[in-house]
Write a protein that holds these residues in place. Structure first.
Motif, PDB file in Angstrom:
ATOM      1  N   VAL A  58       2.425  -5.455  16.904  1.00  0.00           N
ATOM      2  CA  VAL A  58       1.366  -5.887  17.038  1.00  0.00           C
ATOM      3  C   VAL A  58       0.731  -6.043  15.410  1.00  0.00           C
ATOM      4  CG1 VAL A  58      -0.700  -5.732  17.964  1.00  0.00           C
ATOM      5  CG2 VAL A  58       0.448  -4.410  19.054  1.00  0.00           C
ATOM      6  N   LEU A  89       7.417  -3.171  20.663  1.00  0.00           N
ATOM      7  CA  LEU A  89       6.298  -4.416  20.963  1.00  0.00           C
ATOM      8  C   LEU A  89       6.089  -3.896  19.493  1.00  0.00           C
ATOM      9  CD1 LEU A  89       4.314  -6.289  22.418  1.00  0.00           C
ATOM     10  CD2 LEU A  89       3.403  -3.925  22.215  1.00  0.00           C
ATOM     11  N   ALA A 123       1.494 -10.343  19.164  1.00  0.00           N
ATOM     12  CA  ALA A 123       2.171 -10.020  19.259  1.00  0.00           C
ATOM     13  C   ALA A 123       3.724 -10.242  19.618  1.00  0.00           C
ATOM     14  CB  ALA A 123       1.702  -9.257  20.624  1.00  0.00           C
ATOM     15  N   THR A 161      -1.946  -6.571  24.945  1.00  0.00           N
ATOM     16  CA  THR A 161      -2.557  -4.868  24.314  1.00  0.00           C
ATOM     17  C   THR A 161      -3.720  -5.570  23.391  1.00  0.00           C
ATOM     18  OG1 THR A 161      -2.121  -4.054  22.128  1.00  0.00           O
ATOM     19  CG2 THR A 161      -1.375  -6.742  21.599  1.00  0.00           C
TER      20      THR A 161
END
Length: 413
Positions: free
Chosen positions: A338, A336, A329, A297
């Motif tokens: 973050v 996921l 992350a 990301t």
């Protein structure tokens, strides 16, 4: 060699005002430290910290094995260096090994048995070494020195081969004014460095080794301990080995360097625009627990990419709302997570869309997936908090003075 305990132990406590002085004196009462549910390894201002329940331990010069089971540590002992190993789950320490001169641990083998040490500590993802023509390296286990190396050039140990017969290093060029580096493998028996192979296991032709000038942001080891993934950004005019061999021009801003610790080959997975355009610390990556998916990301642009670790290609991308600040992350089977700035974001992997978003008290300095994935640990300003991994809601918080970041759970996740 005598059995030893830590040469320095620091118990970190959180002080809180009681609202009134204690009856027996003028000092406010002290609130006992909050117990942390799982053992954790963290980065502290004074070194590596081991957090277990209410106990806080600081190890000034230490490096952990990738799974967090073992820590190798050093301390000055007169003109020499004492080196020992700590089993973090039991607290048991090995006997001291006395090393002549000054040494600090640099990297640990994936099984935790070997440690490579250099005279000065240099991070493979956050700094560059000072000028030097020769690099001394010691390879040590709990019984003593296994290899004494004087490697030509300016090198930094990065990882051991999975059979522990070789050591991957970053060779910085030129040695006296380093501005770029290449990855090589050193045979520990002979001390000879060689180029890596290509993905199809062919030797790299002379002059076709990749030289990297950008920022190594983060390294992640595969669950099977055979592949090390490193995220690189800002590579001006970079050319991969495959480009150098074919003669194609290179124009890469970010990629994932894939290093096979058994096959001794490397391959780079290019990341599409806008990866690499924003600040390096705004990028982060995480592996799914089974190692099949690598998620990258860039919080500055909001870009997310899913990489197939079997095919070594970007499978799909998405664009989320952008953010600011250093990014961190973690991933589980379905999501996921973050962290950046004062925000935690849960991304559903089925559609690569935001499923939950929650503010946190202080800027995020690290994320860890707790053992079994039951808890999400968040590093913040002088504190560790733990959260529900589905909703990101805070469940608990403990003060950790001097906290700089999170390393790993002290038991495998």
């Amino acid at each position: 060699m005598a059995k030893s305990t830590f040469p320095r132990r620091t118990v970190l406590t959180a002080l809180a005002g009681a609202g009134a002085a204690a009856l027996v004196g003028c000092e406010p009462a002290r609130r006992p430290p909050t117990a942390i549910p799982d053992p954790l390894l963290v980065d502290l201002d004074g070194g590596v910290g081991l957090l277990r329940g209410t106990d806080r331990e600081t190890i000034p010069h230490a490096v952990a094995a990738p799974d967090g089971r073992v820590v190798h540590a050093t301390a000055s002992e007169g003109a020499d260096t004492a080196c020992w190993r700590l089993d973090v789950s039991t607290g048991h320490t090995s006997q001291h090994v006395t090393l002549p001169g000054r040494w600090v641990p640099q990297t640990v083998s994936t099984d935790g048995s070997l440690v490579a040490l250099t005279p000065d500590a240099v991070s493979v993802t956050a700094a560059r070494p000072g000028p030097r023509d020769v690099t001394p390296v010691l390879v040590v286990d709990s019984d003593g020195i296994r290899h004494r190396l004087r490697l030509p050039g300016n090198v930094v140990p990065e990882a051991f081969t999975d059979d522990r017969s070789g050591l991957f290093v970053l060779e910085w060029l030129p040695p006296h004014a380093p501005d770029r580096y290449r990855v090589r493998v050193v045979d520990l028996a002979t001390g000879t460095a060689a180029a890596l192979s290509t993905r199809d296991k062919r030797p790299v032709p002379a002059g076709a080794e990749e030289e990297m000038r950008g920022d190594g942001r983060q390294a992640v080891l595969a669950p099977n301990r055979t592949i090390l993934y490193t995220l690189y950004t800002h590579q001006p005019d970079h050319q991969h080995t495959r480009d150098l061999v074919s003669g194609r021009p290179g124009d890469v801003h970010a990629f994932v360097h894939t290093l096979h610790l058994g096959g001794r080959w490397a391959y780079c997975i290019d990341l599409p625009h806008p990866f690499g355009e924003g600040p390096a610390n705004g990028h982060a990556m995480a592996l799914s627990p089974d190692g099949s998916r690598l998620l990258v990301t860039d919080v500055t642009s909001g870009a997310v990419a899913e990489i197939s670790t079997e095919e070594l290609t970007v499978r799909r991308t998405a664009t989320l709302a952008g953010g600011t600040g250093p990014a961190y992350a973690v991933a589980d089977r379905d999501r996921l997570i973050v962290g950046a700035g004062r925000t935690l974001r849960v991304v559903d992997l089925a559609g690569l869309r935001v499923a939950a978003e929650r503010p946190v008290r202080d800027p995020v300095t690290g994320l860890l997936r707790g053992p079994g994935g039951a808890r999400l640990y968040v590093g913040q300003d002088a504190a560790v908090s733990w959260h529900d991994p589905t909703t990101a809601e805070e469940v608990g918080r403990a003060a950790v003075p001097g906290l700089a970041g999170l390393c790993a759970p002290a038991v495998p996740a």
